[in-house]
Each structure stands twice: as structure tokens, then as C-alpha cells.
Design an enzyme around this catalytic site. Sequence first.
Site, PDB file in Angstrom:
ATOM      1  N   GLU A  46       0.826  -1.210   0.000  1.00 14.86           N
ATOM      2  CA  GLU A  46       0.000   0.000   0.000  1.00 14.86           C
ATOM      3  C   GLU A  46       0.855   1.252   0.000  1.00 14.86           C
ATOM      4  O   GLU A  46       1.896   1.292   0.650  1.00 14.86           O
ATOM      5  CB  GLU A  46      -0.784   0.061   1.321  1.00 14.86           C
ATOM      6  CG  GLU A  46      -2.035  -0.722   1.349  1.00 14.86           C
ATOM      7  CD  GLU A  46      -2.751  -0.526   2.687  1.00 14.86           C
ATOM      8  OE1 GLU A  46      -3.129  -1.547   3.267  1.00 14.86           O
ATOM      9  OE2 GLU A  46      -2.933   0.623   3.137  1.00 14.86           O
ATOM     10  N   CYS A  89       3.218   8.490   1.164  1.00 18.40           N
ATOM     11  CA  CYS A  89       3.574   7.608   2.275  1.00 18.40           C
ATOM     12  C   CYS A  89       3.894   6.251   1.678  1.00 18.40           C
ATOM     13  O   CYS A  89       3.031   5.633   1.046  1.00 18.40           O
ATOM     14  CB  CYS A  89       2.390   7.526   3.236  1.00 18.40           C
ATOM     15  SG  CYS A  89       2.593   6.316   4.543  1.00 18.40           S
ATOM     16  N   CYS A 100       5.013  -6.856   8.502  1.00 23.44           N
ATOM     17  CA  CYS A 100       5.863  -6.274   9.547  1.00 23.44           C
ATOM     18  C   CYS A 100       5.934  -7.271  10.695  1.00 23.44           C
ATOM     19  O   CYS A 100       4.991  -8.015  10.945  1.00 23.44           O
ATOM     20  CB  CYS A 100       5.235  -4.962  10.039  1.00 23.44           C
ATOM     21  SG  CYS A 100       6.227  -4.094  11.273  1.00 23.44           S
ATOM     22  N   CYS A 128       3.047  -4.199  16.895  1.00 27.92           N
ATOM     23  CA  CYS A 128       2.313  -3.152  17.624  1.00 27.92           C
ATOM     24  C   CYS A 128       0.836  -3.529  17.690  1.00 27.92           C
ATOM     25  O   CYS A 128       0.242  -3.943  16.694  1.00 27.92           O
ATOM     26  CB  CYS A 128       2.491  -1.791  16.946  1.00 27.92           C
ATOM     27  SG  CYS A 128       4.193  -1.236  16.921  1.00 27.92           S
ATOM     28  N   CYS A 136      -1.969  -2.002  15.252  1.00 31.79           N
ATOM     29  CA  CYS A 136      -1.624  -1.836  13.840  1.00 31.79           C
ATOM     30  C   CYS A 136      -2.021  -3.052  13.011  1.00 31.79           C
ATOM     31  O   CYS A 136      -1.727  -4.192  13.377  1.00 31.79           O
ATOM     32  CB  CYS A 136      -0.122  -1.587  13.709  1.00 31.79           C
ATOM     33  SG  CYS A 136       0.414  -1.357  12.019  1.00 31.79           S
ATOM     34  N   SER A 144       7.695   6.569  16.916  1.00 32.79           N
ATOM     35  CA  SER A 144       6.336   6.215  17.327  1.00 32.79           C
ATOM     36  C   SER A 144       6.370   5.951  18.820  1.00 32.79           C
ATOM     37  O   SER A 144       6.819   4.900  19.261  1.00 32.79           O
ATOM     38  CB  SER A 144       5.866   4.972  16.562  1.00 32.79           C
ATOM     39  OG  SER A 144       5.827   5.271  15.194  1.00 32.79           O
ATOM     40  N   LEU A 145       5.937   6.930  19.569  1.00 40.02           N
ATOM     41  CA  LEU A 145       6.074   6.872  21.027  1.00 40.02           C
ATOM     42  C   LEU A 145       4.817   6.262  21.661  1.00 40.02           C
ATOM     43  O   LEU A 145       4.885   5.240  22.332  1.00 40.02           O
ATOM     44  CB  LEU A 145       6.342   8.293  21.548  1.00 40.02           C
ATOM     45  CG  LEU A 145       6.771   8.449  22.991  1.00 40.02           C
ATOM     46  CD1 LEU A 145       7.973   7.599  23.339  1.00 40.02           C
ATOM     47  CD2 LEU A 145       7.073   9.932  23.289  1.00 40.02           C
ATOM     48  N   CYS A 202      -3.773   1.686   8.758  1.00 42.41           N
ATOM     49  CA  CYS A 202      -2.612   1.243   7.980  1.00 42.41           C
ATOM     50  C   CYS A 202      -2.683  -0.264   7.723  1.00 42.41           C
ATOM     51  O   CYS A 202      -2.904  -1.029   8.635  1.00 42.41           O
ATOM     52  CB  CYS A 202      -1.323   1.480   8.758  1.00 42.41           C
ATOM     53  SG  CYS A 202      -1.232   3.082   9.512  1.00 42.41           S
TER      54      CYS A 202
HETATM   55  N1  SAH Z   1       7.026   0.944  11.680  1.00 44.75           N
HETATM   56  C1  SAH Z   1       7.124   2.374  11.631  1.00 44.75           C
HETATM   57  C2  SAH Z   1       6.384   3.022  10.481  1.00 44.75           C
HETATM   58  C3  SAH Z   1       5.050   2.493  10.081  1.00 44.75           C
HETATM   59  S1  SAH Z   1       3.621   2.867  11.006  1.00 44.75           S
HETATM   60  C4  SAH Z   1       6.722   2.953  12.961  1.00 44.75           C
HETATM   61  O1  SAH Z   1       6.348   2.216  13.844  1.00 44.75           O
HETATM   62  O2  SAH Z   1       6.834   4.168  13.139  1.00 44.75           O
HETATM   63  C5  SAH Z   1       3.317   4.593  10.828  1.00 44.75           C
HETATM   64  C6  SAH Z   1       2.671   5.204  12.063  1.00 44.75           C
HETATM   65  O3  SAH Z   1       1.291   4.824  12.163  1.00 44.75           O
HETATM   66  C7  SAH Z   1       3.327   4.763  13.364  1.00 44.75           C
HETATM   67  O4  SAH Z   1       3.416   5.854  14.223  1.00 44.75           O
HETATM   68  C8  SAH Z   1       2.325   3.738  13.877  1.00 44.75           C
HETATM   69  O5  SAH Z   1       2.482   3.516  15.236  1.00 44.75           O
HETATM   70  C9  SAH Z   1       1.016   4.361  13.470  1.00 44.75           C
HETATM   71  N2  SAH Z   1      -0.139   3.464  13.420  1.00 44.75           N
HETATM   72  C10 SAH Z   1      -0.204   2.185  13.038  1.00 44.75           C
HETATM   73  N3  SAH Z   1      -1.457   1.711  13.127  1.00 44.75           N
HETATM   74  C11 SAH Z   1      -2.212   2.718  13.576  1.00 44.75           C
HETATM   75  C12 SAH Z   1      -3.581   2.858  13.900  1.00 44.75           C
HETATM   76  N4  SAH Z   1      -4.427   1.834  13.777  1.00 44.75           N
HETATM   77  N5  SAH Z   1      -4.010   4.062  14.331  1.00 44.75           N
HETATM   78  C13 SAH Z   1      -3.157   5.103  14.466  1.00 44.75           C
HETATM   79  N6  SAH Z   1      -1.860   5.043  14.177  1.00 44.75           N
HETATM   80  C14 SAH Z   1      -1.377   3.856  13.760  1.00 44.75           C
END
Ligand code: SAH
Length: 349
Positions: free
Chosen positions: A91, A104, A111, A115, A118, A213-214, A332
Site C-alpha cells: 500500500e 507515504c 511487519c 504493535c 496496527c 512512534s512513542l 494502515c
Molecule cells: N514501523 C514504523 C512506520 C510504520 S507505522 C513505525 O512504527 O513508526 C506509521 C505510524 O502509524 C506509526 O506511528 C504507527 O504507530 C502508526 N499506526 C499504526 N497503526 C495505527 C492505527 N491503527 N491508528 C493510528 N496510528 C497507527
Amino acid sequence: MVDIKSMEYYDLIKYVTEIGEKSFRGKQLFQWMHVHKVASIDEMTNLSKDMRQKLSVNCIFTALDQVDCQISKEDGTRKYLFALEDGNVVESVLMRYKHGNSVCVSSQVGCRMGCRFCASTLDGLERNLTPAEIMDQIYAIERDTGEKVSNVVVMGTGEPMDNYDNILTFIKIICDERGANFSQRNITVSTCGIVPKIKELAEEKLQITLALSLHAPNQQKRLELMPIANKYDIHEAIDACKYYFDKTGRRITFEYSLVAGVNDSDEDAMELSNLIKGINCHVNLIPVNPIKERDYVQSSNEAVLAFKNKLEKYGINVTIRREMGRDIDGACGQLRRKHISKEQKGRTS
Ligand code: SAH
């Protein structure tokens, strides 16, 4: 097979001379790929037929196949699904802002970071994307829209620091003045916090933006949302960001997805402020995008606003990220998952 589009300028020149061509042919080849961004070797009309033939036989020339494109009626955001050579799909999203077009890109197929909120990680990691496959997402979107892209965020599916070498090569190639000539300042790489790689990237002293991504104000809450916190403690991740700033002078972005009742209270805002106090940084607040596999709930508009106000009161730079393409938005990785499950159903029926 040689992946010519993943080669940096001088490596390409060297390769071209190795196959018996003059070095300026390498320059032309680089321009076809990264200035004109052609979709096939056949389009490189100022190269001899003989050279094109040699390239066709010996080289991989990646090009993406557009499988789907959803267009937002609200703001023109486009969500693309592309098929790779091996049938995997990725995507990418085009967002149109006043300051220019931003894409993006995905960095991996799937992955393995896990998380909790996600969708991209639910089926694990399939494979890394090559530098060419990452830049092809941008080039294909430029071709499709006829519009130039100026900003790139590596925030699609995948963890860029888990595909470090390819990401670095990708950045070096797209920022090459002889090619696509992106400004490093217009590139953002987002990571869940793989500390040694953040430090390695800092040593490169690039002018790209690092986003962490905190998503939590302390180690305990972060652990509940992000398994990577088991490996690298929240304080180590923050220290790595400070190190990145010290080496590059680039302001850090912290991504913070707000989940109702989990990380969006007044106390969370206060704790977050203390955690990042004194760092030259910017916080992006994003109401979490709920996925059907988990029961996380988006914070209300009021809670998001209250959180923002609280951070501001403590002197933190903060923006609520405008939700682009809300009407086409799955979280995402959802478009890809929808596509895969459709294919699987097709195969078994
Ligand atoms: N792996 C990387 C980049 C990909 S995710 C990372 O962790 O930063 C891009 C951003 O979207 C990250 O901040 C991730 O935590 C966030 N993200 C993923 N799924 C999400 C969701 N369902 N709602 C909000 N943010 C999300």
C-alpha cells in the site's frame, strides 16, 4: 540478475562499463530511471538496441502493477495498492497538502514488530522491499497523477529500521541531484524505536526527519501497546532521539496515537511532557484508527483537544494530525489485508 534501479549513481556507472558500455551510458540510464522515471527499458530510446537488449537479459527492472486506487471525495487523498513482481502487494498513499504532494511509502511486505493497534503486523513479515520497490511507489503515483511529489514519509507498512540498508540506499538514490533530486529535508522516516539503528542513522548525518512512534508516556504503558519496548526501553529510545538531534540538528517528531482510556488522560499528557521536556521536538497527535481485530477505541475529539492543550501548557509543540482521506481510510495495512483475504477466498472456492 542485477537490480539496476536499486544502484547508486557510481555503482551504476561501474556496472555499465563492466558490460562493455561507455560510462556516459550509465548517466543516461540513471536519468531514464530517476528523472524520466520510465516504466520499462524499452522506453530508453537514446540507448542502443544492443545495450537495451543486454539490460533486458541481465537486469531486473522493477515496475509496479496498480491493483487498486481509492480516491477520497473529501480531500483528494489516494490510497494505492500495488502488486510486486512476486505477486505480493503493498500500500502507498498520496496526500495533497497546500505545500505540495506527499507520498507515504511501505518499506516491507508485512511487519514483525507486533504493535497492538496496527493492522500491518497481523500476518507478520513476508519480506523486505528493495530500494527500487520503495521508490517505484513514488514514481508510479507520479505517473498515475501526472503530478510531482515533493515529500516522502516512510510510514506505510513495515519497520524501516528493520530494512535499514535498503532504506538508506533508497534515500541516497532519490536525493541524488542527478536523479529525482528530492530534498532530504522533505523526507521523514518513522520508527517504532530500534535504538542501535537510530544511532547508526544519526552517524550518517543526513538532513532527514526522524519520527519516533512513542504512543505512551511511560515504559509500562508503552509495553502494553508496543512489544519493541521489551527490547529497547522507552528511555533508551528517547536518548537515541536526543543523539539523533545532536548529530544532525534535526528536530525530532514524536508520533502519539490516542487510544481512549489507555493513553489519553490529563495525567498521561503531564507525564509525556516531562518525558520529552527540553528536547527540540514536535508531537503529532493522531486519534487511533480502530482495527476490527482489536478493541481499541479512538479518543473523542474533546479528549484529543484537551490532550493537546495540556501539552501546550507545558510548552510542547504539538499538532493534531489532520485525518486525510477519512472516507477511504482503513487503518494502515487494511487495504492490503482486504485484498489478500479476497484472494484467499477466491483460491479456496
Ligand atoms: N514501523 C514504523 C512506520 C510504520 S507505522 C513505525 O512504527 O513508526 C506509521 C505510524 O502509524 C506509526 O506511528 C504507527 O504507530 C502508526 N499506526 C499504526 N497503526 C495505527 C492505527 N491503527 N491508528 C493510528 N496510528 C497507527
